[in-house]
Design a protein around this motif. Structure first.
Motif, PDB file in Angstrom:
ATOM      1  N   THR A  63     109.332  26.314  47.679  1.00  0.00           N
ATOM      2  CA  THR A  63     108.228  27.535  47.671  1.00  0.00           C
ATOM      3  C   THR A  63     106.910  26.575  47.175  1.00  0.00           C
ATOM      4  OG1 THR A  63     108.901  28.721  46.041  1.00  0.00           O
ATOM      5  CG2 THR A  63     107.119  29.198  45.861  1.00  0.00           C
ATOM      6  N   LEU A  64     106.534  25.351  46.929  1.00  0.00           N
ATOM      7  CA  LEU A  64     105.611  24.477  46.211  1.00  0.00           C
ATOM      8  C   LEU A  64     105.388  23.664  47.800  1.00  0.00           C
ATOM      9  CD1 LEU A  64     105.970  22.926  43.211  1.00  0.00           C
ATOM     10  CD2 LEU A  64     104.122  24.711  44.049  1.00  0.00           C
ATOM     11  N   ILE A  65     106.294  23.509  48.653  1.00  0.00           N
ATOM     12  CA  ILE A  65     106.278  22.985  50.287  1.00  0.00           C
ATOM     13  C   ILE A  65     106.243  24.037  50.980  1.00  0.00           C
ATOM     14  CG2 ILE A  65     107.665  22.106  52.285  1.00  0.00           C
ATOM     15  CD1 ILE A  65     109.237  20.357  50.111  1.00  0.00           C
ATOM     16  N   ASP A  66     106.411  25.479  50.683  1.00  0.00           N
ATOM     17  CA  ASP A  66     106.010  26.069  52.047  1.00  0.00           C
ATOM     18  C   ASP A  66     104.754  26.656  51.784  1.00  0.00           C
ATOM     19  OD1 ASP A  66     107.953  25.891  52.975  1.00  0.00           O
ATOM     20  OD2 ASP A  66     109.318  27.631  51.589  1.00  0.00           O
ATOM     21  N   GLU A  67     104.878  26.707  51.106  1.00  0.00           N
ATOM     22  CA  GLU A  67     102.549  26.598  50.801  1.00  0.00           C
ATOM     23  C   GLU A  67     101.892  25.507  50.651  1.00  0.00           C
ATOM     24  OE1 GLU A  67     102.912  27.382  46.118  1.00  0.00           O
ATOM     25  OE2 GLU A  67     103.450  29.898  46.371  1.00  0.00           O
ATOM     26  N   SER A  68     102.802  24.143  50.920  1.00  0.00           N
ATOM     27  CA  SER A  68     101.604  23.283  51.737  1.00  0.00           C
ATOM     28  C   SER A  68     100.885  23.701  52.959  1.00  0.00           C
ATOM     29  CB  SER A  68     102.086  22.331  50.838  1.00  0.00           C
ATOM     30  OG  SER A  68     102.683  22.272  49.494  1.00  0.00           O
ATOM     31  N   THR A  69      99.966  22.914  53.813  1.00  0.00           N
ATOM     32  CA  THR A  69      99.483  23.044  54.577  1.00  0.00           C
ATOM     33  C   THR A  69      99.824  21.852  55.231  1.00  0.00           C
ATOM     34  OG1 THR A  69      97.214  21.975  53.855  1.00  0.00           O
ATOM     35  CG2 THR A  69      97.603  24.646  54.184  1.00  0.00           C
ATOM     36  N   ASP A  70      99.957  20.868  54.461  1.00  0.00           N
ATOM     37  CA  ASP A  70     100.629  19.335  54.970  1.00  0.00           C
ATOM     38  C   ASP A  70     101.182  18.428  53.866  1.00  0.00           C
ATOM     39  OD1 ASP A  70      98.592  17.797  53.482  1.00  0.00           O
ATOM     40  OD2 ASP A  70      97.296  17.794  55.200  1.00  0.00           O
ATOM     41  N   GLU A  74     101.312  18.822  49.667  1.00  0.00           N
ATOM     42  CA  GLU A  74     102.530  18.928  48.529  1.00  0.00           C
ATOM     43  C   GLU A  74     102.707  18.404  47.870  1.00  0.00           C
ATOM     44  OE1 GLU A  74     105.763  17.941  51.270  1.00  0.00           O
ATOM     45  OE2 GLU A  74     105.440  19.739  53.192  1.00  0.00           O
ATOM     46  N   ILE A  75     101.805  16.705  47.422  1.00  0.00           N
ATOM     47  CA  ILE A  75     102.259  16.082  47.043  1.00  0.00           C
ATOM     48  C   ILE A  75     100.954  16.775  45.132  1.00  0.00           C
ATOM     49  CG2 ILE A  75     100.764  13.724  45.575  1.00  0.00           C
ATOM     50  CD1 ILE A  75     101.947  13.129  49.019  1.00  0.00           C
ATOM     51  N   VAL A  76      99.494  17.331  46.147  1.00  0.00           N
ATOM     52  CA  VAL A  76      98.906  17.822  45.063  1.00  0.00           C
ATOM     53  C   VAL A  76      99.412  19.262  44.267  1.00  0.00           C
ATOM     54  CG1 VAL A  76      96.591  19.434  44.528  1.00  0.00           C
ATOM     55  CG2 VAL A  76      97.105  17.335  46.470  1.00  0.00           C
TER      56      VAL A  76
END
Length: 188
Positions: A63-70, A74-76
């Protein structure tokens, strides 16, 4: 393939319980009570509480990866979630890197990395598996590094700032991006 409501209810129950209980002390019965489900429902979806933890961590990371733009986002997202949920990390990390849960967390993260690698997920940590002659070895080495860093952060009671953790994590991933492959074929 999405989660069933039952799976999601068990995962949410586990996360709620981890705010007040150590993972090692939790029982399947407590998880079922928190989810307001019976044990047969639990065992229809999960082998044991470690299997539930694996699925919960996988779902949260996905979910955190999918919500990321890059990759930087993802790290943030991951560090922000961990910062916002320190008590969960405290209750996952018993304080001893040699505890059985430490190995479980390394295995869970390595499995996630390998699954995402096989699915060609566009992620710099996942792509770093290509650096290693043996993908599985690489995934476990990366997983051990990441889990070890988060255990260290928890053990020093999060005195290192979120900003420092973000900077160091970004530097680690940038460093990985610059590394040449480690000799040999990828199937050794």
């Amino acid at each position: 393939m999405g989660l069933t409501r039952t799976e999601l209810d068990f995962q949410n129950a586990l996360l709620r319980l981890l705010t007040t209980h150590s993972f090692l002390s939790l029982t399947v019965e407590q998880i079922c009570d928190e989810a307001m489900m019976n044990r047969s429902s639990f065992y229809r979806y999960f082998n044991d509480k470690s299997d539930l933890l694996k699925h919960t961590v996988n779902e949260k990371i996905s979910t955190l990866i999918d919500e990321s733009t890059d990759s930087d986002q993802e790290i943030v997202n991951v560090v922000t979630w961990l910062t916002d949920n320190k008590q969960i990390l405290r209750n996952l990390a018993s304080g001893k890197s040699n505890s059985s849960l430490y190995g479980t967390m390394v295995n869970i993260l390595a499995d996630i990395i390998l699954t995402h690698y096989d699915q060609h997920v566009d992620d710099r940590i996942v792509k770093a598996v290509n650096l290693f002659a043996n993908h599985e070895t690489g995934a476990y080495m990366l997983s051990s590094s990441i889990v070890g860093a988060f255990y260290w952060w928890r053990n020093q009671d999060y005195t290192t700032s979120k900003e420092t953790i973000l900077t160091n994590a970004s530097q680690f991933v940038d460093w990985l991006d610059q590394q040449p492959p480690i000799g040999g074929s990828n199937n050794e």
